[in-house]
Design an enzyme around this catalytic site. Structure first.
Site, mmCIF file in Angstrom:
data_model
loop_
_atom_site.group_PDB
_atom_site.id
_atom_site.type_symbol
_atom_site.label_atom_id
_atom_site.label_comp_id
_atom_site.label_asym_id
_atom_site.label_seq_id
_atom_site.Cartn_x
_atom_site.Cartn_y
_atom_site.Cartn_z
ATOM 1 N N LYS A 1 -6.219 5.394 -11.856
ATOM 2 C CA LYS A 1 -4.893 4.942 -12.327
ATOM 3 C C LYS A 1 -5.053 3.737 -13.252
ATOM 4 O O LYS A 1 -4.410 3.644 -14.294
ATOM 5 C CB LYS A 1 -4.048 4.587 -11.108
ATOM 6 C CG LYS A 1 -2.847 3.727 -11.382
ATOM 7 C CD LYS A 1 -1.645 4.576 -11.573
ATOM 8 C CE LYS A 1 -0.419 3.814 -11.988
ATOM 9 N NZ LYS A 1 -0.335 2.435 -11.557
ATOM 10 N N ASP A 2 -5.927 2.794 -12.855
ATOM 11 C CA ASP A 2 -6.201 1.627 -13.691
ATOM 12 C C ASP A 2 -7.522 1.877 -14.418
ATOM 13 O O ASP A 2 -8.551 1.279 -14.093
ATOM 14 C CB ASP A 2 -6.278 0.370 -12.820
ATOM 15 C CG ASP A 2 -4.971 0.109 -12.111
ATOM 16 O OD1 ASP A 2 -4.134 -0.604 -12.658
ATOM 17 O OD2 ASP A 2 -4.772 0.664 -11.009
ATOM 18 N N VAL B 1 -3.249 9.513 -7.632
ATOM 19 C CA VAL B 1 -2.336 10.199 -6.715
ATOM 20 C C VAL B 1 -0.927 10.091 -7.298
ATOM 21 O O VAL B 1 -0.509 9.010 -7.737
ATOM 22 C CB VAL B 1 -2.388 9.568 -5.307
ATOM 23 C CG1 VAL B 1 -1.406 10.259 -4.372
ATOM 24 C CG2 VAL B 1 -3.803 9.638 -4.751
ATOM 25 N N LEU C 1 0.824 -1.215 0.000
ATOM 26 C CA LEU C 1 0.000 0.000 0.000
ATOM 27 C C LEU C 1 0.858 1.266 0.000
ATOM 28 O O LEU C 1 1.885 1.331 0.653
ATOM 29 C CB LEU C 1 -0.925 0.012 1.222
ATOM 30 C CG LEU C 1 -1.915 -1.147 1.349
ATOM 31 C CD1 LEU C 1 -2.861 -0.915 2.529
ATOM 32 C CD2 LEU C 1 -2.712 -1.364 0.068
ATOM 33 N N HIS D 1 -3.309 4.126 -2.643
ATOM 34 C CA HIS D 1 -4.279 3.262 -1.966
ATOM 35 C C HIS D 1 -4.896 3.999 -0.772
ATOM 36 O O HIS D 1 -6.095 3.891 -0.504
ATOM 37 C CB HIS D 1 -3.598 2.001 -1.439
ATOM 38 C CG HIS D 1 -2.969 1.130 -2.479
ATOM 39 N ND1 HIS D 1 -1.615 0.990 -2.604
ATOM 40 C CD2 HIS D 1 -3.516 0.338 -3.439
ATOM 41 C CE1 HIS D 1 -1.331 0.144 -3.590
ATOM 42 N NE2 HIS D 1 -2.473 -0.262 -4.123
HETATM 43 P P1 AMP Z 1 -3.426 -2.431 -6.890
HETATM 44 O O1 AMP Z 1 -3.000 -2.737 -5.491
HETATM 45 O O2 AMP Z 1 -2.323 -1.920 -7.755
HETATM 46 O O3 AMP Z 1 -4.239 -3.525 -7.513
HETATM 47 O O4 AMP Z 1 -4.413 -1.195 -6.767
HETATM 48 C C1 AMP Z 1 -5.541 -1.242 -5.945
HETATM 49 C C2 AMP Z 1 -6.385 -0.029 -6.205
HETATM 50 O O5 AMP Z 1 -5.626 1.141 -5.937
HETATM 51 C C3 AMP Z 1 -6.846 0.061 -7.670
HETATM 52 O O6 AMP Z 1 -8.196 0.507 -7.705
HETATM 53 C C4 AMP Z 1 -5.906 1.082 -8.238
HETATM 54 O O7 AMP Z 1 -6.443 1.796 -9.334
HETATM 55 C C5 AMP Z 1 -5.712 2.004 -7.049
HETATM 56 N N1 AMP Z 1 -4.466 2.772 -7.200
HETATM 57 C C6 AMP Z 1 -3.224 2.274 -7.406
HETATM 58 N N2 AMP Z 1 -2.347 3.295 -7.558
HETATM 59 C C7 AMP Z 1 -3.064 4.441 -7.479
HETATM 60 C C8 AMP Z 1 -2.746 5.820 -7.583
HETATM 61 N N3 AMP Z 1 -1.506 6.244 -7.798
HETATM 62 N N4 AMP Z 1 -3.748 6.727 -7.443
HETATM 63 C C9 AMP Z 1 -5.019 6.315 -7.223
HETATM 64 N N5 AMP Z 1 -5.389 5.034 -7.123
HETATM 65 C C10 AMP Z 1 -4.434 4.104 -7.239
#
Ligand code: AMP
Length: 286
Positions: free
Chosen positions: A157-158, A184, A34, A38
């Protein structure tokens, strides 16, 4: 109090009590490691909901055979501290066996998968990561069924994943609302990602040009240039020569169709490698 739960039934038992009390439940699905990106989702969830579950699960079925599943950072103690500090109610960190059974049969010959529409998965990240979005949608649906959230929080982001999950909720009549959250970034513009730790200082410096390329597009659009071919060429010229472009695409974020002209709600999305690290970033024209 924040509790760490590994078992699906333990989460369901807590959820049952919360539902009986009429509490609003928020879910933030993550793969852990995280960071502040996150954390922004978690804070938004805590603002909007009475109870918040953060799931931490590196989902094997969304990784291809040559991807970084084994190498993906696993930092559950630190993840738990972040959740504790913010006041999350449950950190749900199941094992793979708990999520998919102990026989380890994880392919679509043995397991029920969610198949999002071909047009949306067979492009952008789905092109280079076949099966990725089937795996991601499947685990997200499982998490929705386990946690029964009123709201689930996803990062822009995704963007492709956000679109796919929002569509799945609509198409399958799921009874929850997806809350999109802005990207972010570090102060210098790099989008926060759990994979940024793979970058050495040179690769990180080069990676900054990925966001610069997107900014270039936005600036030119503000000056009246809408033709995506012109914008594409100009953005490419901003990318460092060591950055290996995978795609730079312009899509209508209402229906995910490709667009030749930027307008409101156009998604401009990029994926590129700096060194061996694959990075994604995007902007949505407002
Ligand atoms: P992940 O752990 O990479 O699967 O991400 C979990 C959630 O966090 C997903 O909905 C991502 O889009 C979000 N997330 C990851 N990085 C960012 C970021 N830099 N800004 C905003 N949301 C993020």
């Amino acid at each position: 109090m924040t509790i760490l739960i590994n078992k699906i039934n333990d989460v369901k038992n807590n959820v049952k009590i919360w539902k009986q009390q009429g509490l609003k439940i928020g879910l933030v699905p993550t793969m852990g490691a995280l960071h502040k990106g996150h954390e922004a989702l978690i804070k938004k969830a805590l603002e909007m909901c009475d109870k918040v579950v953060v799931s931490v699960f590196v989902n094997p079925i969304q990784f291809g055979p040559n991807e970084d599943y084994d190498k993906y950072p696993r930092t559950i103690e630190n993840d738990f501290s972040i959740c504790l500090k913010n006041g999350v109610d449950i950190v749900f960190a199941p094992s793979t066996d708990e999520m998919y059974g102990e026989n380890n049969k994880l392919s679509n010959t043995d397991l029920t998968f969610v198949c999002p529409p071909y047009n949306i998965v067979d492009c952008m990240c789905g092109k280079s990561r076949p099966g990725h979005f089937d795996g991601a949608a499947t685990v997200v649906l499982k998490l929705f069924n386990i946690v029964s959230p009123d709201f689930a929080f996803f990062g822009q982001k995704d963007a492709q994943q956000l679109f796919i999950i929002t569509k799945m909720v609509k198409d399958l009549n799921l009874d929850l609302t997806i809350i999109p959250c802005p990207i972010v970034r570090e102060q210098d513009g790099l989008a926060l990602s759990s994979r940024n730790i793979y970058l050495n200082s040179e690769e990180r410096k080069n990676a900054l040009t990925i966001n610069k390329a997107l900014k270039q597009i936005e600036n030119l659009y503000r000056q009246g240039i809408k033709d995506t071919k012109v914008l594409f060429d100009s953005a490419i010229s901003v990318l460092d020569k060591n950055i290996e472009l995978e795609y730079l695409e312009f899509r209508n974020f209402d229906n995910f169709d490709k667009t030749d002209e930027i307008q409101k709600n156009t998604l401009v999305a990029i994926a590129a490698k700096s060194g061996k690290t694959r990075l994604i970033d995007n902007i949505i024209i407002r």
